[in-house]
Design a protein around this motif. Structure first.
Motif, mmCIF file in Angstrom:
data_model
loop_
_atom_site.group_PDB
_atom_site.id
_atom_site.type_symbol
_atom_site.label_atom_id
_atom_site.label_comp_id
_atom_site.label_asym_id
_atom_site.label_seq_id
_atom_site.Cartn_x
_atom_site.Cartn_y
_atom_site.Cartn_z
ATOM 1 N N GLU A 18 45.906 2.164 -51.307
ATOM 2 C CA GLU A 18 46.481 1.651 -49.904
ATOM 3 C C GLU A 18 44.362 1.286 -49.171
ATOM 4 O O GLU A 18 44.488 2.467 -49.039
ATOM 5 N N ILE A 24 51.167 1.606 -41.930
ATOM 6 C CA ILE A 24 51.486 0.729 -40.619
ATOM 7 C C ILE A 24 51.610 1.328 -40.243
ATOM 8 O O ILE A 24 53.748 1.374 -40.080
ATOM 9 N N GLY A 29 60.001 -4.271 -39.283
ATOM 10 C CA GLY A 29 60.783 -4.747 -39.541
ATOM 11 C C GLY A 29 62.243 -3.968 -38.943
ATOM 12 O O GLY A 29 62.118 -3.070 -38.392
ATOM 13 N N GLU A 113 40.867 0.470 -50.861
ATOM 14 C CA GLU A 113 40.489 -1.070 -51.032
ATOM 15 C C GLU A 113 40.748 -1.653 -52.013
ATOM 16 O O GLU A 113 39.841 -1.625 -52.926
ATOM 17 N N GLY A 148 50.615 -7.670 -48.790
ATOM 18 C CA GLY A 148 51.180 -7.923 -47.651
ATOM 19 C C GLY A 148 50.922 -9.589 -48.025
ATOM 20 O O GLY A 148 50.772 -10.128 -48.958
ATOM 21 N N VAL A 172 55.339 -8.537 -29.580
ATOM 22 C CA VAL A 172 56.587 -7.584 -30.182
ATOM 23 C C VAL A 172 56.516 -6.765 -28.891
ATOM 24 O O VAL A 172 55.561 -5.706 -29.957
ATOM 25 N N GLY A 267 56.764 -8.466 -52.202
ATOM 26 C CA GLY A 267 57.466 -8.638 -51.139
ATOM 27 C C GLY A 267 56.016 -9.696 -50.655
ATOM 28 O O GLY A 267 56.580 -10.563 -50.883
ATOM 29 N N GLY A 278 65.731 -11.405 -40.626
ATOM 30 C CA GLY A 278 65.346 -10.158 -40.378
ATOM 31 C C GLY A 278 65.510 -10.058 -42.061
ATOM 32 O O GLY A 278 66.211 -9.052 -42.628
HETATM 33 C C1 LIG Z 1 58.102 -8.795 -35.815
HETATM 34 C C2 LIG Z 1 58.491 -8.420 -37.148
HETATM 35 C C3 LIG Z 1 59.743 -8.504 -37.602
HETATM 36 C C4 LIG Z 1 60.363 -7.625 -38.623
HETATM 37 N N1 LIG Z 1 61.478 -8.118 -39.180
HETATM 38 C C5 LIG Z 1 61.973 -8.213 -40.027
HETATM 39 C C6 LIG Z 1 63.302 -7.398 -39.708
HETATM 40 O O1 LIG Z 1 64.710 -6.965 -39.037
HETATM 41 N N2 LIG Z 1 64.276 -7.448 -41.879
HETATM 42 C C7 LIG Z 1 62.966 -7.290 -42.086
HETATM 43 O O2 LIG Z 1 63.517 -6.921 -43.942
HETATM 44 N N3 LIG Z 1 61.828 -7.711 -42.596
HETATM 45 C C8 LIG Z 1 61.176 -7.547 -41.588
HETATM 46 N N4 LIG Z 1 60.447 -7.950 -41.091
HETATM 47 C C9 LIG Z 1 59.352 -8.587 -42.283
HETATM 48 C C10 LIG Z 1 58.796 -7.260 -42.736
HETATM 49 O O3 LIG Z 1 58.298 -6.233 -41.510
HETATM 50 C C11 LIG Z 1 57.463 -7.726 -44.105
HETATM 51 O O4 LIG Z 1 57.752 -8.420 -44.832
HETATM 52 C C12 LIG Z 1 57.169 -5.670 -45.282
HETATM 53 O O5 LIG Z 1 56.727 -5.141 -44.098
HETATM 54 C C13 LIG Z 1 56.495 -6.298 -46.200
HETATM 55 O O6 LIG Z 1 56.215 -4.950 -46.668
HETATM 56 P P1 LIG Z 1 55.121 -5.523 -47.746
HETATM 57 O O7 LIG Z 1 55.042 -4.203 -48.333
HETATM 58 O O8 LIG Z 1 55.462 -6.742 -48.815
HETATM 59 O O9 LIG Z 1 53.894 -6.360 -47.181
HETATM 60 P P2 LIG Z 1 52.913 -4.967 -45.950
HETATM 61 O O10 LIG Z 1 54.405 -4.260 -45.091
HETATM 62 O O11 LIG Z 1 52.129 -5.807 -44.891
HETATM 63 O O12 LIG Z 1 51.917 -3.550 -46.717
HETATM 64 C C14 LIG Z 1 50.641 -4.023 -47.292
HETATM 65 C C15 LIG Z 1 50.325 -3.368 -47.186
HETATM 66 O O13 LIG Z 1 49.487 -3.219 -48.539
HETATM 67 C C16 LIG Z 1 47.793 -2.965 -48.471
HETATM 68 N N5 LIG Z 1 46.661 -3.478 -48.712
HETATM 69 C C17 LIG Z 1 46.807 -4.697 -47.908
HETATM 70 N N6 LIG Z 1 45.251 -5.855 -48.488
HETATM 71 C C18 LIG Z 1 45.048 -4.700 -49.401
HETATM 72 C C19 LIG Z 1 44.025 -4.270 -50.694
HETATM 73 N N7 LIG Z 1 43.102 -5.058 -50.946
HETATM 74 N N8 LIG Z 1 43.431 -3.037 -51.056
HETATM 75 C C20 LIG Z 1 44.635 -1.499 -50.970
HETATM 76 N N9 LIG Z 1 46.076 -1.956 -49.767
HETATM 77 C C21 LIG Z 1 45.941 -3.626 -49.035
HETATM 78 C C22 LIG Z 1 48.236 -2.614 -46.194
HETATM 79 O O14 LIG Z 1 47.543 -2.749 -45.543
HETATM 80 C C23 LIG Z 1 49.465 -2.976 -46.854
HETATM 81 O O15 LIG Z 1 49.755 -1.356 -46.157
HETATM 82 C C24 LIG Z 1 59.607 -8.207 -40.047
HETATM 83 C C25 LIG Z 1 58.033 -8.644 -39.338
HETATM 84 C C26 LIG Z 1 57.511 -8.822 -38.147
HETATM 85 C C27 LIG Z 1 56.308 -7.973 -37.978
#
Ligand SMILES: Cc1cc2nc3c(=O)[nH]c(=O)nc-3n(C[C@H](O)[C@H](O)[C@H](O)COP(=O)(O)OP(=O)(O)OC[C@H]3O[C@@H](n4cnc5c(N)ncnc54)[C@H](O)[C@@H]3O)c2cc1C
Length: 537
Positions: A18, A24, A29, A113, A148, A172, A267, A278
């Motif tokens: 990470e 974060i 969500g 990273e 992400g 937000v 994800g 959501g």
């Molecule tokens: C305002 C808002 C409201 C939302 N509401 C909802 C909801 O009600 N319900 C719902 O299901 N979803 C909701 N979501 C969506 C949800 O937040 C995301 O879908 C979810 O966080 C995605 O998770 P993830 O682990 O795939 O990605 P992320 O949470 O983005 O995590 C990715 C991680 O990878 C790390 N990273 C990136 N690049 C690198 C790299 N090169 N090397 C190492 N680490 C790296 C980042 O730092 C981060 O910690 C909402 C989003 C927002 C913005």
């Protein structure tokens, strides 16, 4: 982190990189569904997660004048949990992080990273830059890019991210000591400034306002800007105790592939959707639920790596359906034209008078549920009337154990394959080949009887078979409706096959083939009909 929590008990080594020094903490969500909580249950974390949720939150769509034109308030807990739950993502993410310490074989490196990768067909070599600037190299059998929406993993393996990014932005804001208090999620569909106000656990209020084209993030997030915009939703914005605020843009994008060789995407790296349903977080957890046991099966149990292709087959179309639904709901909720908004209000006014249509919305039947027709599913085995259950998520009623305790069904199974059978133990009909496959799959057997039968001394099941009582009648109803008595469940609780007891060998052998199992001699199991295999899919 969910993948690591699910893979952890298998003993396989997992490394998470990470880039940030801590998780974060943005406002993100807020809505978690029953499927997602069930995965937390599989990971042994649901009791830790539940305190950061509140169940059965209503979703209230209102016109600019404050009249409700659609309401979502689903009842029932078919999968073991309420269908709509408010949650606070940073707190739940912390539960996932803390869950990792249970496993010596799982390592989380914060402040690393990922900067590059190469897949030579036998392993993936990853380079990463530590927070102190030092470059490190790692080698892994498989890399899952959960990095992400801007995923570097996806870019490095050249997978296009198809779709679009909307031009509208949203501010937000999370506020402590909820100054509004109403326990629902309310979508105020006012064309001049649509906004959302959501009650979260622990007295937190989430507000999301559409940003106008001439407004800047700097201006909106200033003390004066926040006060001005909050005055739309509350009488005294100056006293609001703001935790965080941030501007987001909505995306509707889907990766063209979820796998490239030994690299997989999960994800937001694989799919991004507007927040209206959501479902971003929930979809990522679904990915983890689908992929984790397949990785274990390939890396530990000797299944052929082509099993991992079924991850994309099973997950991608469902992610697409969620993106479409979220986009549609956004269009209904946030038109900036008064004409369109008035038309919508009239249409919903009429539809609300038609009970089946109203029920469709109220009970959330519009939510696309996964249904796999290809992948690790076995059709055509059962001589029963219906095969509708195969490829769907199995129900999760509560069951009684022989020691008198009552638990959710999955807790009686564990994170593994399971035969769940009504009344009789189908294993006595299993031939030698099926027994070998079942043992390689590390499967268990659960026999369900009515709760009244549970305490009798005539429960003659195999000592290794788990006998449970059907407390609510939910399992009897499921088997009767599906006209079957044996369901073979995958570790992610999807129904891989249904059959009658005497068809169990055909079903298990076909499952071995669907799992791409190799025999001890390296030859795939069940390559032809002589081996009692049914068609897959
Ligand atoms: C305002 C808002 C409201 C939302 N509401 C909802 C909801 O009600 N319900 C719902 O299901 N979803 C909701 N979501 C969506 C949800 O937040 C995301 O879908 C979810 O966080 C995605 O998770 P993830 O682990 O795939 O990605 P992320 O949470 O983005 O995590 C990715 C991680 O990878 C790390 N990273 C990136 N690049 C690198 C790299 N090169 N090397 C190492 N680490 C790296 C980042 O730092 C981060 O910690 C909402 C989003 C927002 C913005």
């Amino acid at each position: 982190m969910m993948i690591a929590n699910l893979v952890g008990p298998s003993g396989l080594r997992v490394l998470i990189l990470e880039q940030l020094p801590s998780l974060i903490d943005y406002p993100r969500g807020v809505g978690m569904d029953d499927e997602c909580l069930r995965v937390f249950q599989s990971a042994g974390l649901v009791e830790k997660a539940i305190p950061f949720t509140f169940p059965n939150q209503w979703l209230d769509f209102r016109t600019a004048r404050g009249r409700t034109f659609a309401m979502v308030k689903p009842k029932g807990e078919a999968f073991g949990f309420p269908k709509r739950n408010a949650f606070i993502q940073p707190l739940i993410d912390r539960v996932l992080l803390e869950g990792l310490v249970r496993y010596k074989n799982v390592e989380m490196r914060l402040g690393y990273e990922m900067t590059g990768l190469s897949d030579n067909g036998r392993a993936v070599h990853v380079t990463a830059r530590a927070i102190d600037g030092e470059e490190r190299r790692f080698t892994t059998s498989y890399l899952v890019g959960c990095d992400g929406g801007r995923s570097l993993t996806r870019k490095l393996v050249g997978i296009p991210f198809e779709g679009q990014t909307e031009s509208t932005r949203w501010l937000v804001i999370d506020i402590k000591n909820d100054p509004i208090g109403v326990p629902s999620a309310i979508l105020v569909c006012d064309p001049s400034r649509p906004y959302v106000t959501i009650a979260l656990p622990h007295g937190i209020r989430r507000l999301e306002f559409m940003v106008k084209p001439n407004e800047t993030e700097e201006e909106l997030c200033s003390t004066e800007g926040l006060k001005r915009i909050l005055s739309i939703a509350m009488p005294d914005p100056a006293s609001a105790r703001i935790i965080r605020s941030r501007v987001y843009t909505h995306h509707a994008r889907l990766a063209k592939a979820f796998r490239a060789g030994r690299v997989l995407l999960a994800g937001d790296a694989a799919h991004l959707m507007p927040v209206w349903q959501g479902q971003g977080y929930n979809s990522g957890i679904r990915d983890a639920n689908n992929l984790s046991w397949k990785l274990i099966s390939v890396l530990r149990d000797g299944c052929d790596p082509t099993l991992l292709d079924t991850y994309e087959t099973e997950r991608r179309e469902h992610a697409r359906a969620m993106i479409s639904l979220s986009t549609l709901v956004g269009r209904i909720f946030s038109p900036t034209s008064w004409l369109l908004a008035s038309f919508r209000d009239v249409v919903f006014g009429i539809l609300n008078r038609i009970p089946p249509v109203r029920d469709y919305v109220v009970q959330m039947r519009f939510k696309p549920m996964p249904k796999y027709t290809e992948g690790v599913v076995v059709g055509g085995v059962s001589s029963g009337r219906t095969r509708n259950a195969v490829g769907r998520l199995f129900v999760q009623p509560r069951v009684a154990l022989r020691n008198g305790s009552v638990v959710r069904l999955d807790d009686a199974i564990g994170y593994r394959f399971a035969i769940v059978a009504w009344a009789a133990d189908p294993c006595i009909y299993m031939n030698g080949e099926a027994r070998r496959v079942w043992s390689r799959l590390n499967g268990t057997t659960v026999v369900v009887r009515s709760q009244t039968e549970l305490m009798s001394d005539t429960n003659d099941v195999d000592p290794e078979t788990v006998l449970v009582g059907d407390v609510s009648g939910g399992l009897k109803e499921w088997f009767a409706t599906e006209d079957t008595s044996v369901a073979i469940l995958r570790p992610d609780r999807f129904v891989a096959a249904v059959c009658r007891p005497q068809e169990i060998s055909r079903a298990i052998n076909a499952l071995g083939r669907a799992m791409r199992m190799q025999s001890e001699k390296g030859v795939p199991y069940c390559t032809n009909a002589d081996n009692n295999c049914a068609n897959v899919g």
